[in-house]
Enzyme design. Structure first.
Site, PDB file in Angstrom:
ATOM      1  CG  ASP A 205      -4.103 -56.431 -49.494  1.00 50.68           C
ATOM      2  OD1 ASP A 205      -4.278 -57.025 -48.417  1.00 50.68           O
ATOM      3  OD2 ASP A 205      -5.028 -55.980 -50.185  1.00 50.68           O
TER       4      ASP A 205
ATOM      5  CB  SER B 116     -10.751 -58.666 -51.801  1.00 52.33           C
ATOM      6  OG  SER B 116     -11.111 -57.318 -51.972  1.00 52.33           O
TER       7      SER B 116
ATOM      8  CG  HIS C 224      -8.117 -56.493 -47.719  1.00 51.76           C
ATOM      9  ND1 HIS C 224      -7.463 -56.332 -48.925  1.00 51.76           N
ATOM     10  CD2 HIS C 224      -9.416 -56.754 -48.036  1.00 51.76           C
ATOM     11  CE1 HIS C 224      -8.341 -56.467 -49.911  1.00 51.76           C
ATOM     12  NE2 HIS C 224      -9.516 -56.731 -49.397  1.00 51.76           N
TER      13      HIS C 224
END
Length: 355
Positions: free
Chosen positions: A114, A192, A84
Site C-alpha cells: 500500500d 491515509s 489506495h
C-alpha cells in the site's frame, strides 16, 4: 522590626509564587507538540484523486473520487503516500501548506504494501521535507504525533502513543502487511498516507488504516513502519516498482501441514537448490497392435514446505511474507518434509523477473 520581617517574607513568597517574566504559559509537552507541528507541517500535502466520468454527450468530466495525505521527503518534490490514495487516478492534484496546487505525477507504486510515490514540480522554497528515523527501536507507550487531512480538514495534528507493535493488516489487494504499528492517535478518513512522527520530529511510520465499524477513529489506528518504508521507497523512486526476491517455486498446494510443492521454474533458484516438485512420469502400454503413451503425475516425492529460516509456514501468505522480507541474493533455509524426513535446504534468492 516585625513589619519589615513580614514585608521581606511577603516579597520572597512573591518571587517564588509569581511566574518569572518570559516563562511560557505552555507545558513542556505542549511546547514540544507546537515545535514539531511548526517544523513538520510544511512537508504535509493533500492529494486529490480525480477519475474521469462521461456526460450524456460522452464528454469527459474529471471528478474527484477521493483525497488523502502525503508527505515530502526531499527537495525534488518527492511525495510518499498510500497506494489506495492514488489508485486508478487519471489526474492527481497536490495542495501544499501554502495553498498552492500542483499536478502530481505517479512515478512508482507497490500495492502489496500500500505504498506509492508521487512527484511535483514546485519551487523547493514552498515546502519542507521530513527526515526518516534511522532506528527501528520504537516501544509501546512511546509518544507519537500524526499529521494529515482527516475529512479534508488540512494540516491536522493528533497525538497519542504506540499501542502495540507487530500487527498484521491486509492491503486492498488482500496481501498481508506485517510489522504494523498500532496507535491510539486519532486517525480518520483522509489521514491515509500521512506521517507518524516521534518526539524528535523524525518519521517512524505512515498512517494507513483504522479499525472501526463506523469508518471513524475508535482509538485503533495503524501505520506502516519506517523500516518497510526505507526498504521499499528507494526502489519505487529508482525503478517505479519493487524488485522482489524469487525462490523459483511457481505452484504449490496448501495443506493442513504446509505447502506441497507442485512446479518449479525450470532454471530457478529452487530447482538448483534441489527442491522437489511433482514428477511427470511417462508410461507406454500396448493396446492391441498399438503402443499408447501415457503421462501421470507422481506426487510421492514432492517436498512439503513447513518453514523458512526457523519460522513455521502454514499458508501461502506465510511463505510469501517470509520470502519478501528478504532481498535478492539473500540465502535462506527452506525447511521441507521429504519422504518422512525433515531437511533444511539452503537456497539463494533471485530477483523476480519482470514478465
Amino acid at each position: 522590626m516585625f513589619f519589615y520581617k513580614n514585608l521581606l517574607l511577603f516579597l520572597l513568597l512573591s518571587i517564588i509564587i509569581l511566574p518569572a517574566h518570559g516563562v511560557s504559559r505552555y507545558s513542556i509537552d505542549e511546547q514540544e507538540n507546537i515545535q514539531i507541528y511548526e517544523k513538520s507541517s510544511r512537508a504535509i500535502v493533500n492529494i486529490s484523486n480525480f477519475t474521469v466520468n462521461y456526460d450524456f454527450f460522452y464528454r469527459a468530466i474529471p471528478t474527484e473520487s477521493g483525497s488523502g495525505t502525503g508527505f515530502i521527503i526531499d527537495k525534488s518534490g518527492t511525495i510518499v503516500t498510500n497506494y489506495h490514495v492514488v489508485e486508478n487516478a487519471k489526474k492527481l492534484l497536490v495542495t501544499l501548506s501554502d495553498n498552492s496546487q500542483w499536478p502530481g505525477k505517479l512515478i512508482g507504486s507497490d500495492p502489496n504494501n500500500d505504498l506509492a510515490i508521487v512527484r511535483i514540480e514546485a519551487p523547493s522554497s514552498s515546502y519542507d521535507s521530513l527526515e526518516f528515523s534511522n532506528s527501528n527501536d520504537i516501544s509501546v507507550g512511546q509518544k507519537v504525533l500524526a499529521l494529515g487531512n482527516p475529512f479534508g480538514l488540512r494540516q491536522t495534528l493528533t497525538t497519542g502513543i504506540i499501542s502495540a507493535l507487530g500487527r498484521t493488516i491486509a492491503a486492498k489487494n488482500g496481501r498481508k502487511i506485517e510489522g504494523i504499528i498500532q496507535t491510539d492517535a486519532a486517525i480518520n478518513p483522509g489521514n491515509s498516507g500521512g506521517p507518524l512522527l516521534d518526539s524528535g520530529s523524525l518519521l517512524i511510520g505512515m498512517t494507513t488504516a483504522i479499525a472501526s465499524r463506523t469508518g471513524q477513529s475508535s482509538g485503533v489506528g495503524f501505520a506502516i513502519p519506517v523500516g518497510t518504508l526505507g526498504r521499499i521507497v528507494p526502489q519505487l523512486i529508482t525503478s517505479g516498482r519493487v524488485v522482489r526476491p524469487d525462490a523459483g517455486i511457481t505452484r504449490v498446494y496448501q495443506t493442513e501441514r504446509g505447502l506441497l510443492v507442485a512446479t518449479l521454474s525450470p532454471d530457478g533458484a529452487a530447482k538448483r537448490a534441489g527442491i522437489r516438485g511433482f514428477r511427470v512420469v511417462r508410461e507406454s502400454r500396448r493396446q492391441g497392435p498399438f503402443v499408447a503413451e501415457f503421462e501421470r503425475v507422481d506426487r510421492s516425492n514432492a517436498d512439503l514446505i513447513v518453514g523458512v529460516d526457523n519460522t513455521a509456514i502454514d499458508t501461502v501468505d506465510d511463505f510469501l511474507t517470509a520470502i519478501e522480507s528478504k532481498n535478492p541474493g539473500d540465502r535462506v533455509l527452506i525447511a521441507v518434509e521429504r519422504q518422512g524426513h525433515r531437511l533444511d535446504v539452503p537456497l539463494t534468492l533471485e530477483a523476480e523477473r519482470n514478465n
